[in-house]
Design a protein around this motif. Sequence first.
Motif, PDB file in Angstrom:
ATOM      1  N   LEU A   1      -7.523  31.066  55.523  1.00  0.00           N
ATOM      2  CA  LEU A   1      -7.685  30.071  54.459  1.00  0.00           C
ATOM      3  C   LEU A   1      -7.395  28.665  54.990  1.00  0.00           C
ATOM      4  N   ASN A   2      -6.321  28.519  55.740  1.00  0.00           N
ATOM      5  CA  ASN A   2      -5.959  27.201  56.273  1.00  0.00           C
ATOM      6  C   ASN A   2      -6.984  26.682  57.277  1.00  0.00           C
ATOM      7  N   ALA A   3      -7.692  27.574  57.935  1.00  0.00           N
ATOM      8  CA  ALA A   3      -8.714  27.160  58.907  1.00  0.00           C
ATOM      9  C   ALA A   3      -9.987  26.660  58.218  1.00  0.00           C
ATOM     10  N   VAL A   4     -10.266  27.162  57.017  1.00  0.00           N
ATOM     11  CA  VAL A   4     -11.523  26.793  56.354  1.00  0.00           C
ATOM     12  C   VAL A   4     -11.362  25.835  55.180  1.00  0.00           C
ATOM     13  N   TRP A   5     -10.254  25.905  54.478  1.00  0.00           N
ATOM     14  CA  TRP A   5     -10.051  25.104  53.263  1.00  0.00           C
ATOM     15  C   TRP A   5      -9.405  23.778  53.646  1.00  0.00           C
ATOM     16  N   LEU A   6     -10.232  22.870  54.138  1.00  0.00           N
ATOM     17  CA  LEU A   6      -9.739  21.625  54.713  1.00  0.00           C
ATOM     18  C   LEU A   6      -9.603  20.500  53.704  1.00  0.00           C
ATOM     19  N   ASP A   7     -10.316  20.582  52.618  1.00  0.00           N
ATOM     20  CA  ASP A   7     -10.272  19.520  51.606  1.00  0.00           C
ATOM     21  C   ASP A   7      -9.860  20.134  50.273  1.00  0.00           C
ATOM     22  N   ARG A   8      -8.590  20.246  50.066  1.00  0.00           N
ATOM     23  CA  ARG A   8      -8.079  20.941  48.881  1.00  0.00           C
ATOM     24  C   ARG A   8      -8.246  20.130  47.602  1.00  0.00           C
TER      25      ARG A   8
END
Length: 181
Positions: A83-90
């Motif tokens: 998740l942290n690798a892909v969800w860059l713009d929360r």
Amino acid sequence: MQPTTAQLAAAMDHIRAAPRDDAPIEMLCRRPGYGKRDFLPELTLTVDQGIPGDRWTTSPWMKLADGSPDPRIQVSILPSRVLNAVWLDRDTQPHPGDPIIADLDCSYANLPVGSRVQAGTAVLEVSDVFNDACVKWKARYGAAAKDWITERENVHLRLRGLLCRIVQDGVVTLEDRLRKL
């Protein structure tokens, strides 16, 4: 902002180093409808209803021959490192909707089909359904993130996470840890 192929490749060592057991739970999410997310301190998990109030009961993406929801997809567990690798713009990208985000190695080697996981007082069984990331994953996190999930050398890691059937009712909280049984 979507991750590049190079960024995803650079994250692999960290992802492979995830705990194999006793995994901390970082987020719990219920999906009351398409695109809707309730982030909760605990989730009730039931054999019959999945997560009460979740859209699995009314609009699952997999159904049995009789039209009822397929229990093999009641709960998904997404590795937090993925998740942290892909969800860059929360701020502008939506959460993927997985009910459990945990720092867990979801690979076939660590959790083969049929493995059981204690989630609070509930017990989950790892499904034979491979989570290959839907078109929404690609739209949210980019083509590189979608391709990364299904690359031949990554399939065994189950980067998109586990799909599970609930085999024992219970409650899971953010204070719980996922433990292999």
